[in-house]
Each structure stands twice: as structure tokens, then as C-alpha cells.
Design an enzyme around this catalytic site. Structure first.
Site, short mmCIF file in Angstrom:
data_model
loop_
_atom_site.label_atom_id
_atom_site.label_comp_id
_atom_site.label_asym_id
_atom_site.label_seq_id
_atom_site.Cartn_x
_atom_site.Cartn_y
_atom_site.Cartn_z
N SER A 127 0.83 -1.20 0.00
CA SER A 127 0.00 0.00 0.00
C SER A 127 0.87 1.25 0.00
CB SER A 127 -0.97 -0.06 1.18
OG SER A 127 -1.99 0.89 1.06
N ASP B 7 -10.37 -3.82 -4.60
CA ASP B 7 -9.50 -2.83 -3.96
C ASP B 7 -9.54 -1.54 -4.78
OD1 ASP B 7 -7.47 -1.37 -2.76
OD2 ASP B 7 -5.88 -2.81 -3.18
N HIS C 103 -8.21 -5.07 -0.29
CA HIS C 103 -6.99 -4.40 0.13
C HIS C 103 -6.56 -4.92 1.50
CE1 HIS C 103 -4.08 -1.14 -0.10
NE2 HIS C 103 -4.26 -0.98 1.20
#
Length: 325
Positions: free
Chosen positions: A171, A266, A296
Site C-alpha cells: 500500500s 481494492d 486491500h
């Protein structure tokens, strides 16, 4: 895992949540927690830690786990070294945790780093970069670049082969890994690989197919990404800086081989896959793997998702292959 970026991009979405993901989301909904974007960073940090305790996998035992300090212009950076062997020279991975540049720390990704070290047979140096809003951009990016340069320069002291050094992260940490790879290339540091786990690659638009399809109801929301961006950046114009949005970097050639991991449900899927395509188009050996039915953060959910355990094994195998002599 496919080596053909085009094939992955052409593969249709499954349109189905994995049953374990659906059960996890139902459990979260039952908790009736307020949405992230109405909370303070301090409140989100507490909630993030509690959620990770619910989903983390077992911590793999390793013979060496020790904290180190990295000197840097912005002040000392805390880091943690994981080694699957006490002695000898190992390949290495400099790892940056996720959390939107606002949350996360060395403990939040401890089990993931342990599994990567054990599975890939490499040393992992996890970096506790400065967080926003206390330290806004470019603090995190500067710390990531400094940590990568320090790891390369001090590899021998860490028992790491400097010729087999990779960067990686998930991320926001994936974003910092891309920035570190670009900065290392420009500084003449030859990295061996980059592991990009559902990376943030474009904060300038916060739009696209996955932002529309996955805006709400799948954990990380579109509103949460706005919240993270606004806490990270003091100036909205900085979103077009390549150190914030590497997808906008003018030149992606001469970068190390990449594995880009994305999740079907996501908001960041589209930009992660767009970055993989740009890497491949620039001639960078790139593998893109989209995990159907996942959301995610699934790589940090090895305690409740079978695919969370599988992706760790897949990533470790890829790292081992890329970092082999």
C-alpha cells in the site's frame, strides 16, 4: 504466477468476493465502527492495531530479530532486522509497511516480515519511517530513500549481499518502495528486485475503474484514500510529484525486476495495474498477479484468509528466485 502483464490485464474480473473475505467484512460491519475518514489519526491508529490483532497470522520464529537505528537527515529512523539464519551472508529486502503514511509501524507488519524472511531465505530490514500528519510529505519518502541507501552502504555489516538487495512494501509502503527504487536507480545503486503489494501509485486523481467499483464496502474506501492524502500532503499540488505519484514519473526504465500484487476488490487495483503496465512497457521484467475475490490488505490477513497465507508463499518464492545468485 503469470509473467505476462498483458494477460493479467485482459483477464476478466471474477465479480465474486471470496467467502472468507465476505465473512470478514460481515464481522467488521457487525462491529458498527465509524468510517475511518471521520476519525482522528490517533483513533485510527488504535483501531488499526486492534484489527490487525484479529487478522494477523502466527509469527514465524527466527534466530535473529533485532532493532537497529538508521541515521538520517530527518533524524534517526527505527528499523528491525529479521534474519532466517544467524550467520552467513544473505540476500536482503528493505521493507516499508502500509498504512496510508499515517498509521502502521514495525509491530503492525511483524508477522508478514517474518514470513517473507523465512520463506524467501533473506534478511528483511523493516523501516519505521516518519508518519503524517506529524511529519508530512516528503518526510516518509526521504526516510525511505535514506534507509535504502543506508542498507546498501552497510549491507556487509548486516550480513547482506549488496548485490542481492531488494525493496518492497504494501500500500503506502509499496509507494515508498517504488520511490526508493527510482531514487536508487538515479543514485547508481543497483537493486535486484522490487516487491509492490497493492501499491499506491497515483494520489493526483483518486479515480478510475476500481475507485468507482470498489468505493465503499470492501475495507479501504475512496473516502479513506482522500483522508490519507489530505493528512500526508500539506499542499495538494504535491500530488503530482513523482515521489507521491510514481505513476507520473517521466522515466521508468532501468528499474529492477518487479512483482506487482493487486486485489480484485481494492480501490487501488487500477493504479497498481497501470504501474505494472508502465514498468513492462519500459522494458522492466514485471510480473503482475491479481488475486480474485480479495480486498486491500489481504496479505496482512493470514490468520483469517487462506489466500493471505498463499500470497505470502507466492511472494517469498518470487523473492527467492530473484535474489538467488
Amino acid at each position: 504466477m503469470t509473467q505476462d502483464v498483458t494477460a493479467t490485464l485482459a483477464r476478466p474480473l471474477s465479480g465474486r468476493l471470496h467467502p472468507q473475505v465476505a465473512a470478514h467484512l460481515e464481522q467488521l460491519a457487525a462491529m458498527e465502527a465509524p468510517p475511518l475518514h471521520v476519525l482522528t489519526p490517533e483513533q485510527v491508529r488504535v483501531g488499526f492495531g486492534m484489527q490487525l490483532q484479529m487478522t494477523a497470522g502466527a509469527a514465524a520464529p527466527l534466530p535473529v530479530v533485532r532493532d537497529v537505528t538508521i541515521p538520517a537527515a530527518g533524524g534517526p529512523i527505527r528499523a528491525r532486522l529479521y534474519r532466517p539464519a544467524a550467520d552467513g551472508v544473505l540476500p536482503g529486502l528493505v521493507f516499508f509497511h502500509g498504512g496510508g503514511w499515517v498509521i502502521g509501524d514495525l509491530d503492525s507488519h511483524d508477522d508478514l516480515c517474518r514470513d517473507l524472511a523465512a520463506g524467501a531465505g533473506c534478511a528483511v530490514l523493516a523501516v519505521d519511517y516518519r508518519l503524517a500528519p506529524e511529519h508530512r510529505f516528503p518526510a516518509a519518502a526521504d526516510d525511505a530513500v535514506a534507509a535504502t541507501r543506508w542498507a546498501s552502504a552497510n549491507a556487509t555489516d548486516l550480513g547482506i549481499d549488496p548485490q542481492r538487495l531488494a525493496v518492497g512494501g504494501d500500500s503506502a509502503g509499496g509507494n515508498l518502495a517504488t520511490v526508493s527504487a527510482l531514487a536508487a536507480r538515479d543514485a547508481g545503486i543497483g537493486l535486484a528486485a522490487q516487491l509492490l503489494i497493492y501499491p499506491v501509485t497515483d494520489l493526483s486523481r483518486l479515480e478510475g475503474e476500481s475507485y468507482t467499483a470498489c468505493a465503499d464496502g470492501y475495507g479501504l474506501t475512496a473516502d479513506a484514500m482522500v483522508w490519507f492524502r489530505d493528512h500526508y500532503l500539506a499542499d495538494a499540488a504535491a500530488a503530482r510529484d513523482w515521489r507521491v505519484s510514481p505513476l507520473l514519473a517521466a522515466d521508468l526504465d532501468r528499474l529492477p525486476p518487479a512483482l506487482v500484487v493487486t486485489a480484485e476488490f481494492d480501490v487501488l487495483r487500477s493504479e497498481g495495474e497501470a504501474y505494472a503496465k508502465r514498468l513492462a512497457d519500459a522494458g522492466v521484467p514485471t510480473q503482475l498477479v491479481r488475486y480474485d475475490g480479495m480486498i486491500h490488505g489481504f496479505a496482512s490477513m493470514a490468520g483469517v484468509l487462506d489466500t493471505g497465507r498463499q500470497v505470502r508463499s507466492d511472494m517469498a518464492r518470487w523473492l527467492a528466485d530473484r535474489l538467488a545468485r
